[in-house]
Enzyme design. Sequence first.
Site, short mmCIF file in Angstrom:
data_model
loop_
_atom_site.label_atom_id
_atom_site.label_comp_id
_atom_site.label_asym_id
_atom_site.label_seq_id
_atom_site.Cartn_x
_atom_site.Cartn_y
_atom_site.Cartn_z
N ASP A 1 1.02 -1.27 0.03
CA ASP A 1 -0.01 0.09 0.03
C ASP A 1 1.00 1.29 -0.04
OD1 ASP A 1 -2.21 1.94 0.49
OD2 ASP A 1 -3.28 0.04 1.11
N GLY B 1 4.57 1.30 -1.69
CA GLY B 1 4.78 1.82 -3.17
C GLY B 1 3.49 2.48 -3.71
N ASP B 2 3.67 2.45 -4.91
CA ASP B 2 2.58 3.13 -5.77
C ASP B 2 2.24 2.17 -6.85
OD1 ASP B 2 0.93 4.39 -7.57
OD2 ASP B 2 1.97 6.34 -7.35
N PHE B 3 1.16 1.54 -6.91
CA PHE B 3 0.75 0.35 -7.76
C PHE B 3 0.81 1.00 -9.25
CE2 PHE B 3 -3.58 0.47 -5.75
CZ PHE B 3 -4.04 1.49 -6.28
N HIS C 1 -12.52 -0.41 -7.68
CA HIS C 1 -13.67 0.37 -7.77
C HIS C 1 -13.43 1.91 -7.27
CE1 HIS C 1 -15.04 0.70 -3.30
NE2 HIS C 1 -13.89 0.92 -3.43
#
Length: 329
Positions: free
Chosen positions: A197, A219-221, A239
Amino acid sequence: MDMQAFDFVRQLAASHYLVRALHVVADLGVADQLGDRPTASQLASRLDADADALRRVLTLLASRGVFRLDGDHIQHSNASEFLRSDHPASLRSFVRMFGQQIQWQCAGDLQHAVRTGEAVATRAFRGGLWGYFEENPTDGRIFGEAMVAKSAAQIADILAAHDFSPYRSIADIGGGHGHMLRAILARHSAATGLLFDLPAVIDEAKGAGDNSRLSFQSGDFFTTPLPQADAMLLMEVLHDWDDAHCGAILNAARLALGAAGRLLIIEIEMTEGSAPDWPKLLDIVMLTLFAARQRTNAEYARLLQANGFRVERQTSTPGGVTIIEAMVA
Ligand SMILES: C[S@@+](CC[C@H](N)C(=O)[O-])C[C@H]1O[C@@H](n2cnc3c(N)ncnc32)[C@H](O)[C@@H]1O
């Protein structure tokens, strides 16, 4: 004239005051103070509130089933019990999260979303909701707790509906405080988990429960390669994003999973028909905040197929959550 319909619309028009009253009593912690059936005056002095104003707000809420008034004394109703901090399925942080400034401000700007289809959160705050939480860590922490709270009703259904025993390693992407992953690991002693996350969320998650067999990656996906695992969960993550952003997340998932890995999308399915249910409300929250949406199972299947996945199975649970299993096509 249909007076019932007239009154219905009149009351609906002012319902934001009802909702606001709910946020305020959740913020004040009223539900944690009712053990001795206090009067509004006693309650007000404990909570540093105005007795007359508090009594009137509680009268409004009690008229809709939240709290009960017995003469001057305030008591719990079945609904208000869920506002207690110590309730096993407490909704206090969930209610507080919907009362946060960003939610209130975005709801106020719904017309922009309706006219343009654009996200309101990114217009109101740099980095949208997630950027807002970075700059407002207290609200971010309440959001994280709200995700744990809403999941309390979902986790048992998910564990009953899906067999997690074949997986040795499970990665939960955008897994918040790690509540879903910890519940799976508690059931399956041979499995290890990796929670992925944003950095501030991972910092909170490390202190949120039992960390045995659990590791963490911040991290940043959209920019950080996702961890490899036998199974990858995306629970109420897609969503939050429009189809293009979902495509980017699914692409990252595909690269990490390889041919044998299994992707598990867990979402509340969008309903059809006119029942006044939670998915229809959540859909407008997603529209307003993110220009995103609740999707039907068929829409998820199309999204997955368009992004290189083959749907293996879709399982609906009694609580309305669907688990969609997919593999790289
Ligand atoms: C709606 S919450 C769902 C949390 C959890 N999966 C659940 O269902 O309870 C979405 C999660 O996605 C995370 N998230 C948002 N943007 C992200 C990004 N760019 N990279 C990694 N995680 C992100 C948020 O921090 C949040 O924990």
